[in-house]
Structures are given as C-alpha cells and as structure tokens.
Design an enzyme around this catalytic site. Structure first.
Site, PDB file in Angstrom:
ATOM      1  N   GLY A   1       0.817  -1.204   0.000  1.00 49.03           N
ATOM      2  CA  GLY A   1       0.000   0.000   0.000  1.00 49.03           C
ATOM      3  C   GLY A   1       0.853   1.257   0.000  1.00 49.03           C
ATOM      4  CB  SER A   2       0.180   4.589   1.390  1.00 50.04           C
ATOM      5  OG  SER A   2      -1.098   4.653   0.794  1.00 50.04           O
TER       6      SER A   2
END
Lengths: 470, 486
Positions: free
Chosen positions: B222-223
């Site tokens: 993810g981020s």
C-alpha cells in the site's frame, strides 16, 4: 620383426588347479565374516557375542565342506569363484545378524539362522549341479521347456490366492506350510538356459545380414528381416508385461537387458541391441504415460528430495533413508553395529548395500563392489575358455546377469536408475535369491571345470603294449 | 564368439565402475549436503541423547537443553524454551521430526557437528570431555520484541507482523509474528504423542500460528511503497520535495482511484508537491509520478531496496521470501503499482529494509539475526560483521526522503500516532486494499530519531480495516520507544 611370436603353451602341461590358493582365500572370507559379527557385537552390547562362534563356525564348516567337495568333484574349476562367493555370502550373513541384533537390542537373542540355513541349501544345490550336471549341454534338449518354465515362474504370483502383493509389486507366492518364495529369482536362470540354447540354434539365422540403411557411404544400421524380429518381439512383450502386470521394474530391466546381452554375444550384431533398446525405451515411455505406478517410480527417481514426493504414499522415503544412511557412512563408515539402521526400512534385504555403505563406508562398499566385479569377470573368463556356443552363451549370460543385477540394485539406491525391488546377489536376506545365486555359481563352476580339465589321453599311448605283454 | 564376450565383459565391468564412481560421489562429496537435508529425519531424533547448545537473546538463554537422564544412565535432553510464544518466529522449535527457525538453520552449530567446531570436537575426544554444541547469540532486543508482541495482543484477535532493524548494521532487533505458539508445546520427548498432536493442531489452525509472517508472508504494501516511488522520482526524474505533480481528486485507472486523504482531496484538485503528497499520503499524485517514472525505473528502484531477488538470495540466516515489484507496462497497473497495489508484494522485513535504507543514508544493510556463535567455553567461533546489501539511493535523496517522512508524524500528517515527544520521527503509513469488499491491511514503516536513526520498523496488521496511522503506527512507536527512550 626379428623374432617369431612366442609359441602357444604346450597343451600337454596339466592346467594349474590352484585349490590351495582357493583355500587361503576362503579362510580370509571366513575370518572377515567372524570379525564382522564380533565387531558388530562389540558395538551393540560391548562384548564379543557368542554368535561369532555359533554363526561363524557354522559358516566356516559349510565353507570348508564346499572347498573339500571342490577338490573331489570339480578340481579344475576356477579357484576364485568360490572364495568370492563365500566372501559375499559371509558379509551378508554378518550384516543380517547385525540388523537382527540391532532390532532385538540384545546380541545374544539375535539370529542369522535362516540365512545360514539357506546358505547350506544353496551350497547343496550348487554341488548337486556340479556333480550331476556332468555336461551342461544336456540342457539344450530342454530349450522350450526351460522357456516355458521361466514364463510359468514369472506368472505364478499373478494367480489369485497364491500370489502376494508386497509393497506394490506382485513378486511373491505363498505356499501353505512352506512359507513364501520369489519365483522370479529362478525364472531368470531358466530364461538364461532357454536363451543359450535357443540362440545357439538360431544364431546363424539371426546373423544373416539384413537390409543396410546407409547415409552416403556409411552404414547406419543393418535392419534384420521382419520375420527374424519375432524373438525380440516376444522378449519385449514379456519385459513390458512384467513391468505392467507384475509392477516390477527390476525384473523387467534385468530380463530384457540379459536377453539383449546374450543376443549380442550370439550374433555379434549391435543392430539387435539398438533395436531392442529403442523398443524398450518406447515401451517404457508408453508405460510411463499410461500407468501411475511407473510414473510414481520415475518421479521418485528424479525428485527424491522433494517434500511432497517424500511424504506421498509409496513415496521416496525409503530411497532417502538409504541415501541418508550412506551419507552418514561417509568414507570409512560408522563401524559395524554403530549405524542407525532402525531408521532404514528393509535394512537387511533390499537396502543391504545402503546398510553396508553406512556401516563400512565408501571403503567397504568399494571393496564389495570390487569382489563382485572380480566374480563377474571370472565368469566371463569361463565363457572365453570353454568351447562350444551353448557353454559360452550360458556362462557369459550368467556372469552378465550377476553384474547387471548389482547395477540395478545399487544403481537404484544411488539414483543412477529408478529404485526397484531387486535383491543383491548372495548378500540380501531371503532364501529364493540366495539359492538362485548359488545355482548360477554351480553352473559356472561346472562349465569352468569342464573347460580346464585336461582331455583324457588317447588309449594308443601306453595301453597297447601292456595288452601284448600279458 | 569370443569378441562379443570380451566386449560384454568390458561392458559389465563398466557397469560396476559406474556404480563405484557414483558411490564415491555420493559418500565422498555429497554426504554433508544429504545429512543437512531437511528430509533427513535422523538429525533430529538422533540428537536427543546429546547436549545441544543454547540460543541466547541479550545474554539470557531462550532455548536450552535440560538434562533429564533417567536412572539407567541413558543420556536424555529435553529442549526448553523461554518467553512463551514471543521468540518462536525466529528461534523456532526443535521437534523429534523436524525443526524450524534458528534451531533449523544453525542446527549443525547447535549440535556440534559443524566443520568449524571440528578442532574443538577433536580436543574433546582427547580430553574425554562430553561434547557440547555451540551457543548461538541473537541480535533480538527483548524490549522491542515485547513491545511489538503486546501491541498485537491488545488488538483483540487481529493477526500481523512487525520487524525492527538497526539501520546502521542490519541487525534484526525485533521480529514478531502474531499469533505465535509456545515451542514447549511441541517438543516434549517424554510425550511425543501429545507433542505431535499439538503440532498437528497448530498446522490446522486457520490463523496459521506456524507461519512466520515477518519473513515468510507478503502483503500489498500500500502507501508505504510511496517511499520507493518518491525515491525513484528524485533519483530518475530529478524531482525535489517541492516539485509538483497533477493530483486530481479522482483518477480513471480502469476503475476509479480516489484519494483516501481527509476530504478526499490532496491539494483541492490542484497539483501537489512531492513532500505534501508523502505527508498526507496522496494517491493520485503518486500514481501520476509512477506513470512519469515508468515501469522499468520503478521496478529497478524497488530492486535497489531489495525487491525482486531470487529465492535464497537473502538468508538472515532463516531464508526470507523475496518481495516483488515487477516491471509494469500497462498504464493502469503501473499507476497502482506506484501506490503499492496491483502486483507489488512485500514482506514486513522488506518494508523495514526500505525504512532502514532511508535512515542509513541510502545504504541498505544486510539483515541478520545471529550476532555471535560461541564455543561451550565461550570463545568466539563466528561473529557477524555488518555488510552492505545494496545502495538504494544516494545520500542526498535519502536526506530528502527522510525530511518528507518526518512530516508524516507531525500534525497534519497521516501518522501522528507514531510521534515520540522530544524527537523527530520519520514514518509512512499505509492502508492496502486486499480486494473489493475485503478489509484493508494496515501498515506503518518508520525510524527514530530522524536525525540519528537507531531503529527502523515495519508493522502490518492484517485486515485491520482502518488506516495504518490508527492501528499500525502505535505499535511502531512502542517498538521505537523501547530503543530510543533509554
């Protein structure tokens, strides 16, 4: 060249018997057997076991009896064959005693009695053959009978109620009251006899040059006539049949390989071998595609150290156990009795060479292989020395069978070829295999004695004058 | 007929020679490899009668062999473990039918058969001393480990993993996988049946307590992967923290990509600076950066941090599952790769290496968990010296990344929960999609103190279903505090 080639040795000299050399070598074999039991006992329970004397001296008595018998019934036979065989048999007895002692965890209650009994029976049969089969060529009379016997013996385990499936292969028959036996061990001898006499009769036909297939000026292969292909076809059907019906890759490989070897000796045509190998490869590959048990074997061969293959039912566990044992043996082995044989399945039968590799190490295994190789080459020498096609084919067939069987067993254990359930000649526990191996030695010794025995002297030499004097 | 017989006899001897050669190869050269094969069941059962060396963390035994020899004088040793499930993911267990973790990878040293112990073994034979295995001392910090484990315990049934590294050396300070198990339950040699049954239950447990999630499981990062994307933007495109990038509120990537920032916007739809995009974790601008960087460069930047390696390339010495960030050519997939989705998969250790690389001026140190191996008389047999694993980015890029990541834990950033009073903490949160209608994985990576990093961490909470800043950042903070607040 200034010198003429040396003249042939005069035939009048009597051949060297060398029975005393045989005796010395047999004493070695006995000593190694007894020492093996003693060391194993020391390693297992810390004292020299009484079996060194009971088992050792029984074996020594049998070996001595065999030697004495040789002096009377086959004095001219090859002097190395019996000591080599006794050495292998003795090591086998020591190993089997050791495995039994390890399982019992008590050296005194261990027994190699049954193996000793089968050794005695094997020796007896061996000498019965030497005594009564004065001229092995009489076997030629039973060409097709021995062929039928071979097929009958191979087929016995298929008969419901009689045959038993053991670990996936139908190799055993159960005779009520007598125990189990493995008829394929005897089938291979019958087959060698059949092939020797059949090929002796048909070799001229099979030798006829067929159609040469040429590339430019070079002959690639000489194809035989189609109708001469019949025998090889029958052999092939038999081999594939064993593979598929009996699920026994070992016997299949063994019989077909021996068949090709003898065909080559009889005809001296490598095209037969090429054709045979090609046919077997095609047949085996088809069987691989069609039958799961063949596929499983090959998978075990290539991927023995794969987790999934290892844990599968009938997977590579046994093979890996054997390899691990040999790895623990290393160069010099753990010493007899000091290995961990309880973690090896069938340590005294199918895997006896792995056991040997573990406890006697690479050194011991190479020594045993050298003796086996020596025995094989002595057999080949017998084939070279004897006259007559049948004798030559029989002796070389038996010798090759021995070498090839060792190759199939140890090659399987060390992943040169797929693992099969074949027995190690003379060493593995089991009556059928041991007796069959001794029968082969009986044949070899008889042929060898015949080949080296000086021809009876002609009557005219001395007899005539004596008659007149009377 | 003699010619073919002669040839056959040569062939027969050739068969024997092949066997001899093969046996020599097997017993002479391959023997050690076969003995070390995990399928060799002997190596475990045979050692029950020998004293196995201890495994130590911070000078305390966490695994050791206890003498339980009976009256009959047969030596027997029971393996014992301290700390319950705390250290099992790294220390492992030594069972009758197998072993895991350090117990497995350092088996030869622990049981004393390793070649490096040959001299000592020889001496023991001469002097008649009972041979003993070597001591293996691990790099783990009990407080870091404890902080992470307790953090997961407080999450009430959420699984996950956390890794902490010393950025300067690569030493693994913590490696927690939750749930774990107490190795004592599966190693009894007096009650093998119960031990086996317990193990089977663990194998069948749907929460997979036997799986070491820290090293052997990967997740979409993810981020947190935006740190890699930002690194590539600076390295390949010459961007600075102030460089702006298109940051629409929604991007069409064969499906809508919205922003998960407060108000669903990064800079009101206007182009956003790289620094601000990292601080608030802007999706659309980072996706656009990935498109500008290109699939090949982005993948290469990930490789520089340790992604895309061969299996077996990284052993700590427990083999680590390689993380993946393949070269993407499709626009939609590449854009999503830039925010750590689509085909990007990372182990928690890999993401800790990203944080540690940034912390250490762009130089990723090779992670390791075995510090020193000592003889039974305490003389050193091996000592791990720090090694460079890769140079991920230049020192100036690392400095830029560090400054941007420091914004994350400050007010207005996405991870204020990781802030430690009195010092600057660099961080990056992540909330990874796991599929439509499936809860998200929650991530945090970071290091502290930002100006003199002593610890770098990565935390993942499986299916936490809130933001990384909310669930994962506090665990990361607890771990960092265990080191920096001393």
């Amino acid at each position: 060249m200034s010198k003429a080639p040396a003249p042939e040795a005069p035939t009048e000299l009597p051949p060297v018997k060398r029975r005393n050399a045989e005796l010395v070598l047999i004493i070695f074999a006995i000593a190694i057997t007894m020492a093996g039991i003693a060391i194993a006992g020391l390693n297992i329970s810390g004292e020299i076991p009484s079996a060194m004397w009971t088992v050792g001296l029984t074996f020594a008595a049998m070996a001595a009896a065999a030697h004495v018998a040789m002096r009377f019934v086959a004095p001219y036979a090859d002097p190395l064959i019996l000591p080599c065989t006794l050495f292998l048999n003795g090591i086998g007895v020591a190993m089997i005693w050791r495995v039994s002692a390890g399982e019992a965890e008590n050296a005194e209650s261990a027994g190699a009695g049954s193996q000793l009994m089968w050794t005695a029976i094997g020796l007896a049969v061996c000498f019965l053959i030497i005594i009564f089969l004065k001229d092995p060529r009489v076997l030629q009379r039973y060409t097709y009978i021995s062929g039928l016997v071979a097929i009958f013996l191979l087929a016995l385990p298929i008969i419901p109620g009689l045959g038993q499936e053991v670990y996936g292969a139908r190799l055993w028959i159960n005779i009520p009251g007598l125990g189990t036996m493995q008829p394929s061990e005897f089938a291979k001898i019958a087959l060698v006899i059949f092939l020797a006499s059949y090929l002796m009769n048909k070799r001229q036909v099979l030798q006829i040059v067929g159609k040469p297939i040429k590339v430019g000026r070079f002959t690639l292969i000489e194809l035989p006539r189609a109708r001469d292909l019949a025998p090889i076809l029958v052999g092939w059907v038999l081999a594939i049949g064993i593979l598929v019906l009996l699920r026994d890759l070992g016997t299949s490989l063994l019989l077909f390989g021996t068949f090709l070897a003898m065909l080559y000796v009889a005809t001296q045509r490598s095209s037969w071998v090429t054709i045979g190998l090609a046919m077997f490869a095609v047949g085996a590959f088809t069987a691989y595609l069609l039958f799961w048990h063949v596929k499983a074997r090959v998978n075990i061969w290539f991927n023995a150290f794969d987790q999934e293959v290892y844990y599968a039912v009938g997977g590579s566990q046994q093979l890996v156990e054997g390899l691990v044992g040999m790895a623990y043996g290393g160069l010099f082995g753990t010493g007899l009795g000091a290995g961990e044989l309880y973690s090896t399945f069938a340590a005294d039968s199918d895997l006896i060479l792995a056991t040997l590799g573990e406890e006697l190490g690479l050194t011991g295994l190479l020594a045993v292989l050298m003796v086996l190789g020596l025995l094989v080459e002595r057999g080949m020498r017998v084939a070279l020395a004897v006259t007559g096609s049948f004798n030559k084919l029989l002796a070389s067939g038996v010798a090759f069978l021995l070498a090839y069987q060792v190759f199939i067993v140890l090659g399987g254990l060390t992943r040169v070829i797929p693992l099969t359930g074949s027995t190690t000649p003379f060493m593995a526990a089991g009556g059928s295999a041991l007796v069959a191996s001794w029968i082969m030695m009986g044949i070899l010794l008889r042929i060898s004695d015949n080949a080296r025995r000086p021809a009876p002297q002609a009557i005219q030499d001395e007899g005539a004058t004596q008659v007149i004097r009377r | 007929m003699n010619t073919p017989i002669r040839r056959l006899s040569i062939f027969a001897f050739l068969l024997i020679l092949i066997l001899m050669g093969n046996v020599t190869w097997l017993q002479g050269f391959q023997a050690e490899a076969i003995r070390d094969d995990p399928l060799n069941t002997r190596q475990y059962s045979e050692r029950l009668s020998e004293a196995r060396g201890p495994i130590q963390i911070a000078g305390e035994n966490v695994a050791y062999s206890e003498d339980i020899s009976g009256e009959d004088g047969q030596p027997r040793y029971q393996r014992m473990y301290e700390g319950g499930p705390l250290y099992t993911p790294i220390v492992g267990s030594f069972r009758a039918y197998g072993a895991s973790g350090i117990e497995r990878t350092e088996n030869a040293l622990l049981n004393g058969t390793d070649d490096r112990l040959a001299v000592r073994n020889f001496r023991d034979i001469i002097t008649g001393r009972e041979p003993e295995g070597a001591q293996v001392q691990l790099t783990l910090n009990p407080e870091v480990q404890q902080a992470a484990y307790e953090g997961f315990e407080q999450l009430n049934g959420k699984n996950g993993a956390a890794v902490a590294l010393d950025p300067e050396t690569g030493a693994i300070l913590g490696a927690v996988s939750y749930p774990s198990y107490d190795a004592n339950d599966v190693v009894s040699i007096d009650d093998i049946e119960a031990a086996t049954q317990n193990y089977t239950e663990l194998e069948n447990n749907p929460d997979k307590p036997l799986l070491n999630r820290a090293l052997h499981e990967y997740y979409p990062p993810g981020s947190t992967f935006k740190v890699v994307t930002a690194a590539a933007a600076i390295e390949y495109l010459g961007a600075t923290p102030e460089t702006t990038q298109e940051a629409p509120d929604v991007m069409d990537l064969g499906g809508e990509l919205p922003n998960a920032t407060p108000g669903q916007t990064c800079n009101g739809g206007e182009p956003d600076t790289l620094a601000h995009s990292i601080q608030i974790s802007c999706n659309t601008s980072m996706a656009n950066w990935a498109l500008d960087i290109g699939g090949e460069n982005l993948s290469e930047q990930a490789t520089a941090f340790g992604f895309n390696r061969e299996e077996g390339d990284l052993n700590v010495p427990i083999p680590v599952l390689p993380s993946n960030a393949p070269v993407e050519t499709d626009r939609n997939i590449l854009a999503r790769a830039g925010i750590g989705q689509s085909n990007v998969q990372a182990t928690p250790l890999q993401m800790a290496m990203v944080a540690a690389g940034v912390a250490n001026g762009g130089e990723v140190m090779k992670p390791y968990s075995v510090d020193t191996v000592r003889d039974s008389d305490l003389s050193v047999i091996t000592q791990t010296s720090p090694e460079t694993y890769s140079q991920a980015v230049s020192a100036s890029t690392a400095q830029d990344l560090k400054e941007m990541m420091t914004l994350v834990t400050q007010p207005g950033g996405s991870g204020p929960n990781a802030a430690i009073p009195g010092m600057e903490v660099a961080g990056k949160t992540g909330t990874a999609e796991t599929g439509p209608d499936s809860p998200t994985h929650n991530w945090f990576i970071g290091f502290a103190p930002a100006d003199d990093p002593q610890i770098a961490v990565a935390v993942v909470v499986e299916f936490g279903d809130v933001s990384g800043g909310e669930l994962a950042a506090p665990i990361g903070r607890e771990m960092m505090e265990a080191v920096v607040l001393e």
